[in-house]
Write a protein that holds these residues in place. Structure first.
Motif, short mmCIF file in Angstrom:
data_model
loop_
_atom_site.label_atom_id
_atom_site.label_comp_id
_atom_site.label_asym_id
_atom_site.label_seq_id
_atom_site.Cartn_x
_atom_site.Cartn_y
_atom_site.Cartn_z
N ARG A 1 39.02 32.11 36.67
CA ARG A 1 39.83 33.33 36.57
C ARG A 1 39.93 34.05 37.91
N GLU A 2 38.86 34.01 38.69
CA GLU A 2 38.92 34.61 40.02
C GLU A 2 39.90 33.85 40.91
N LEU A 3 39.88 32.52 40.82
CA LEU A 3 40.84 31.72 41.58
C LEU A 3 42.27 32.01 41.14
N GLU A 4 42.47 32.13 39.84
CA GLU A 4 43.80 32.44 39.32
C GLU A 4 44.27 33.81 39.82
N THR A 5 43.37 34.77 39.80
CA THR A 5 43.70 36.11 40.30
C THR A 5 44.06 36.04 41.78
N LEU A 6 43.25 35.35 42.55
CA LEU A 6 43.51 35.21 43.98
C LEU A 6 44.86 34.57 44.23
N ARG A 7 45.20 33.56 43.44
CA ARG A 7 46.50 32.90 43.59
C ARG A 7 47.65 33.86 43.34
N HIS A 8 47.55 34.68 42.30
CA HIS A 8 48.62 35.63 41.99
C HIS A 8 48.77 36.68 43.08
N ILE A 9 47.66 37.21 43.55
CA ILE A 9 47.71 38.24 44.59
C ILE A 9 48.24 37.65 45.90
N LEU B 1 42.46 37.90 52.05
CA LEU B 1 42.37 37.12 50.80
C LEU B 1 43.51 36.11 50.71
N THR B 2 44.68 36.48 51.18
CA THR B 2 45.82 35.57 51.18
C THR B 2 45.55 34.38 52.09
N ARG B 3 44.99 34.64 53.27
CA ARG B 3 44.65 33.53 54.18
C ARG B 3 43.65 32.58 53.53
N ILE B 4 42.68 33.14 52.83
CA ILE B 4 41.69 32.31 52.15
C ILE B 4 42.36 31.49 51.05
N LEU C 1 42.51 27.41 50.69
CA LEU C 1 42.01 26.72 49.50
C LEU C 1 43.12 25.93 48.77
N GLY C 2 44.34 26.05 49.27
CA GLY C 2 45.45 25.33 48.64
C GLY C 2 45.98 25.98 47.39
N LEU C 3 45.73 27.30 47.23
CA LEU C 3 46.18 28.00 46.04
C LEU C 3 47.63 28.41 46.21
#
Length: 67
Positions: free
Chosen positions: A11-19, A58-61, A65-67
């Motif tokens: 869920r954290e990865l999903e959140t990061l992807r959306h943001i 966070l976007t760079r990360i 990560l390929g998100l």
């Protein structure tokens, strides 16, 4: 990210992807089927784990990560 990379939950990865995709917290919440408060909580956890506070960082990360 320095040293070892902390483990983010799904869920954290999903959140990061959306943001990282430019969605607002509310838009991410709607897409994930959760409340905005939940998205804010995920983002606090992500920032604590990664040690980054800005959305740009966070976007760079997320990109690395390929998100």
């Amino acid at each position: 990210m320095t040293g070892t990379t902390p483990t983010l939950t799904g869920r954290e990865l999903e959140t990061l992807r959306h943001i990282a995709a430019g969605r607002t917290h509310l838009q991410a919440a709607h897409a994930m089927g959760v409340s905005r408060h939940t998205v804010d909580t995920y983002l606090r956890r992500i920032r604590a784990k990664l040690g980054h506070t800005s959305t740009a960082e966070l976007t760079r990360i997320a990109i690395s990560l390929g998100l």
